[in-house]
Design a protein around this motif. Structure first.
Motif, PDB file in Angstrom:
ATOM      1  N   LEU A 229       0.827  -1.203   0.000  1.00 12.69           N
ATOM      2  CA  LEU A 229       0.000   0.000   0.000  1.00 12.69           C
ATOM      3  C   LEU A 229       0.864   1.256   0.000  1.00 12.69           C
ATOM      4  CD1 LEU A 229      -2.866  -0.930   2.502  1.00 12.69           C
ATOM      5  CD2 LEU A 229      -3.098  -0.541   0.043  1.00 12.69           C
ATOM      6  N   ALA A 230       1.906   1.251   0.811  1.00  9.24           N
ATOM      7  CA  ALA A 230       2.782   2.425   0.907  1.00  9.24           C
ATOM      8  C   ALA A 230       3.554   2.667  -0.385  1.00  9.24           C
ATOM      9  CB  ALA A 230       3.760   2.253   2.071  1.00  9.24           C
ATOM     10  N   SER A 231       3.831   1.586  -1.141  1.00  4.93           N
ATOM     11  CA  SER A 231       4.612   1.715  -2.370  1.00  4.93           C
ATOM     12  C   SER A 231       3.808   2.304  -3.520  1.00  4.93           C
ATOM     13  CB  SER A 231       5.154   0.348  -2.793  1.00  4.93           C
ATOM     14  OG  SER A 231       4.101  -0.471  -3.302  1.00  4.93           O
ATOM     15  N   GLY A 232       2.475   2.241  -3.403  1.00  6.74           N
ATOM     16  CA  GLY A 232       1.630   2.734  -4.486  1.00  6.74           C
ATOM     17  C   GLY A 232       1.522   1.792  -5.659  1.00  6.74           C
ATOM     18  N   LYS A 233       2.008   0.550  -5.495  1.00 11.51           N
ATOM     19  CA  LYS A 233       1.929  -0.429  -6.581  1.00 11.51           C
ATOM     20  C   LYS A 233       0.479  -0.815  -6.850  1.00 11.51           C
ATOM     21  CE  LYS A 233       6.451  -2.606  -5.830  1.00 11.51           C
ATOM     22  NZ  LYS A 233       7.149  -3.872  -5.457  1.00 11.51           N
ATOM     23  N   ARG A 234       0.228  -1.253  -8.100  1.00 10.95           N
ATOM     24  CA  ARG A 234      -1.106  -1.690  -8.470  1.00 10.95           C
ATOM     25  C   ARG A 234      -1.492  -2.908  -7.644  1.00 10.95           C
ATOM     26  NH1 ARG A 234      -2.765  -5.734 -11.904  1.00 10.95           N
ATOM     27  NH2 ARG A 234      -4.790  -5.487 -12.933  1.00 10.95           N
ATOM     28  N   LEU A 235      -2.672  -2.859  -7.067  1.00 11.94           N
ATOM     29  CA  LEU A 235      -3.163  -3.976  -6.273  1.00 11.94           C
ATOM     30  C   LEU A 235      -3.797  -5.031  -7.182  1.00 11.94           C
ATOM     31  CD1 LEU A 235      -4.674  -2.022  -3.261  1.00 11.94           C
ATOM     32  CD2 LEU A 235      -2.577  -3.366  -3.295  1.00 11.94           C
ATOM     33  N   PRO A 236      -3.861  -6.277  -6.722  1.00  8.84           N
ATOM     34  CA  PRO A 236      -4.322  -7.363  -7.592  1.00  8.84           C
ATOM     35  C   PRO A 236      -5.801  -7.282  -7.920  1.00  8.84           C
ATOM     36  CG  PRO A 236      -4.083  -8.140  -5.348  1.00  8.84           C
ATOM     37  CD  PRO A 236      -3.493  -6.760  -5.387  1.00  8.84           C
ATOM     38  N   GLN A 237      -6.155  -7.862  -9.060  1.00  6.98           N
ATOM     39  CA  GLN A 237      -7.539  -8.039  -9.465  1.00  6.98           C
ATOM     40  C   GLN A 237      -7.813  -9.539  -9.424  1.00  6.98           C
ATOM     41  OE1 GLN A 237      -9.729  -5.417 -10.811  1.00  6.98           O
ATOM     42  NE2 GLN A 237      -8.218  -4.111  -9.833  1.00  6.98           N
ATOM     43  N   ILE A 238      -8.643  -9.992  -8.501  1.00  9.22           N
ATOM     44  CA  ILE A 238      -8.763 -11.434  -8.308  1.00  9.22           C
ATOM     45  C   ILE A 238      -9.621 -12.113  -9.359  1.00  9.22           C
ATOM     46  CG2 ILE A 238      -8.314 -11.309  -5.845  1.00  9.22           C
ATOM     47  CD1 ILE A 238     -11.300 -11.661  -5.386  1.00  9.22           C
ATOM     48  N   HIS A 239     -10.206 -11.323 -10.296  1.00  8.89           N
ATOM     49  CA  HIS A 239     -10.864 -11.968 -11.422  1.00  8.89           C
ATOM     50  C   HIS A 239      -9.841 -12.308 -12.502  1.00  8.89           C
ATOM     51  CE1 HIS A 239     -10.725  -7.691 -12.477  1.00  8.89           C
ATOM     52  NE2 HIS A 239     -10.810  -8.062 -13.742  1.00  8.89           N
ATOM     53  N   GLU A 240      -8.605 -11.870 -12.319  1.00  7.32           N
ATOM     54  CA  GLU A 240      -7.532 -12.201 -13.247  1.00  7.32           C
ATOM     55  C   GLU A 240      -6.872 -13.512 -12.810  1.00  7.32           C
ATOM     56  OE1 GLU A 240      -4.952  -8.865 -12.945  1.00  7.32           O
ATOM     57  OE2 GLU A 240      -6.261  -7.533 -14.100  1.00  7.32           O
ATOM     58  N   PRO A 241      -6.144 -14.175 -13.724  1.00  9.16           N
ATOM     59  CA  PRO A 241      -5.416 -15.398 -13.328  1.00  9.16           C
ATOM     60  C   PRO A 241      -4.404 -15.073 -12.238  1.00  9.16           C
ATOM     61  CG  PRO A 241      -5.487 -15.183 -15.724  1.00  9.16           C
ATOM     62  CD  PRO A 241      -5.999 -13.886 -15.164  1.00  9.16           C
ATOM     63  N   PRO A 242      -4.099 -16.040 -11.356  1.00  7.80           N
ATOM     64  CA  PRO A 242      -3.110 -15.801 -10.308  1.00  7.80           C
ATOM     65  C   PRO A 242      -1.773 -15.350 -10.896  1.00  7.80           C
ATOM     66  CG  PRO A 242      -4.251 -17.864  -9.917  1.00  7.80           C
ATOM     67  CD  PRO A 242      -4.660 -17.399 -11.286  1.00  7.80           C
ATOM     68  N   ARG A 243      -1.141 -14.419 -10.218  1.00  7.73           N
ATOM     69  CA  ARG A 243       0.157 -13.911 -10.670  1.00  7.73           C
ATOM     70  C   ARG A 243       1.220 -14.992 -10.506  1.00  7.73           C
ATOM     71  NH1 ARG A 243       4.414 -11.095  -7.941  1.00  7.73           N
ATOM     72  NH2 ARG A 243       5.499  -9.630  -9.304  1.00  7.73           N
ATOM     73  N   ARG A 244       2.050 -15.154 -11.520  1.00  5.97           N
ATOM     74  CA  ARG A 244       3.144 -16.124 -11.470  1.00  5.97           C
ATOM     75  C   ARG A 244       4.387 -15.405 -10.965  1.00  5.97           C
ATOM     76  NH1 ARG A 244       2.043 -20.751 -14.214  1.00  5.97           N
ATOM     77  NH2 ARG A 244       4.230 -21.209 -14.604  1.00  5.97           N
ATOM     78  N   ILE A 245       5.080 -16.035 -10.024  1.00  7.43           N
ATOM     79  CA  ILE A 245       6.282 -15.428  -9.485  1.00  7.43           C
ATOM     80  C   ILE A 245       7.509 -15.967 -10.219  1.00  7.43           C
ATOM     81  CG2 ILE A 245       5.212 -15.084  -7.237  1.00  7.43           C
ATOM     82  CD1 ILE A 245       6.811 -17.467  -6.214  1.00  7.43           C
ATOM     83  N   ARG A 246       8.597 -15.221 -10.133  1.00  3.00           N
ATOM     84  CA  ARG A 246       9.833 -15.633 -10.780  1.00  3.00           C
ATOM     85  C   ARG A 246      10.614 -16.568  -9.865  1.00  3.00           C
ATOM     86  NH1 ARG A 246      12.252 -10.027 -13.424  1.00  3.00           N
ATOM     87  NH2 ARG A 246      10.500  -9.622 -14.854  1.00  3.00           N
ATOM     88  N   ALA A 247      11.385 -17.426 -10.492  1.00  5.36           N
ATOM     89  CA  ALA A 247      12.223 -18.356  -9.724  1.00  5.36           C
ATOM     90  C   ALA A 247      13.280 -17.580  -8.962  1.00  5.36           C
ATOM     91  CB  ALA A 247      12.888 -19.348 -10.671  1.00  5.36           C
ATOM     92  N   THR A 248      13.631 -18.081  -7.790  1.00  9.22           N
ATOM     93  CA  THR A 248      14.700 -17.456  -7.029  1.00  9.22           C
ATOM     94  C   THR A 248      16.036 -17.811  -7.670  1.00  9.22           C
ATOM     95  OG1 THR A 248      14.767 -19.388  -5.575  1.00  9.22           O
ATOM     96  CG2 THR A 248      13.449 -17.510  -4.858  1.00  9.22           C
ATOM     97  N   ALA A 249      16.952 -16.877  -7.568  1.00 14.55           N
ATOM     98  CA  ALA A 249      18.276 -17.093  -8.200  1.00 14.55           C
ATOM     99  C   ALA A 249      19.040 -18.171  -7.455  1.00 14.55           C
ATOM    100  CB  ALA A 249      19.048 -15.803  -8.199  1.00 14.55           C
TER     101      ALA A 249
END
Length: 249
Positions: A229-249
């Protein structure tokens, strides 16, 4: 388009407009003929859609008063459609606070019971969900779906029918929280050992330890939400497919 799809899209359109504030609390939605023309559907479809919105707590209907919008505190916040409509408009800090308060009230009690009652099948299901979460972190992919499965498994392992029914209603709310946590860099990776601590305590039949572990996990989710919330990033839309995360290095 099938009859069911027409009905669903009509409910979605009117319900979404209500939650978005197009119709203020206490105001009447347009009469049937106007809605039929605007949406391109029959009166029967509009009437059935209104019945669905009444069941969701968004409107009331009566003779001579029409169909009026109810205040938001009377809406059914356990209804998945209502949650989806709210995420389209935007998730307010108050909404997210209520969600976290609800988790702190429900999940610790369920986890205590799970530590007392979980069957081998329950444990196997949670282990499988945990393994998928771990794979998503290591190799990339959908972290949210197995995360939701893990928490629903915990509640199911309480073997309390009322809590299990509540978990089904809470699914959309929980997914909202989990989606937000994936927005924080390193969020899933840092929460994974917290999930392990909860599961280990349940396996060990340690209710106090399990409750303490789930509270740590929930508080971590609250921190994730506050950070996003503090970062101002776009919040998720749960009608969209789940967000895929990137593999850890």
């Amino acid at each position: 388009m099938t009859i069911r799809n027409v009905h669903g899209s009509t409910v979605d359109r009117i319900g979404g407009d209500i939650v978005a504030g197009r119709y203020a609390p206490g105001a009447s939605i347009p009469p049937e003929p106007m809605l039929c023309e605007e949406l391109g559907v029959s009166r029967t479809v509009v009437r059935e859609a209104v019945k669905s919105l009444i069941a969701k707590g968004l409107v009331s209907s009566g003779p001579k008063v029409g169909t009026r919008v109810l205040p938001a505190d009377q809406w059914n916040w356990f209804d998945a459609d209502v949650i989806v409509w709210q995420t389209r408009v935007g998730l307010s800090p108050e909404f997210l606070r209520d969600l976290q308060d609800l988790r702190r009230a429900v999940e610790p009690a369920a986890v205590r019971l799970a530590a007392e009652r979980a069957t081998p099948e329950d444990i196997a299901g949670m282990e499988a969900a945990y393994a998928l979460m771990k794979d998503a972190i290591e190799f990339g992919g959908d972290y949210v779906t197995p995360d939701l499965r893990f928490h629903q498994g915990l509640i199911a392992a309480s073997h309390n029918r009322m809590l299990v029914q509540m978990s089904r209603a809470l699914a959309a709310l929980l997914r909202t929280s989990f989606e937000i946590s994936t927005r924080r860099k390193g969020g899933p990776a840092s929460s994974l050992p917290l999930h392990r601590a909860v599961l280990d305590a349940v396996i060990a039949r340690k209710p106090d330890r399990a409750e303490k572990a789930i509270r740590v996990l929930i508080d971590g989710a609250r921190e994730d939400i506050d950070t996003v919330l503090a970062s101002g990033k776009r919040l998720p839309q749960i009608h969209e497919p789940p967000r895929r995360i990137r593999a850890t290095a």
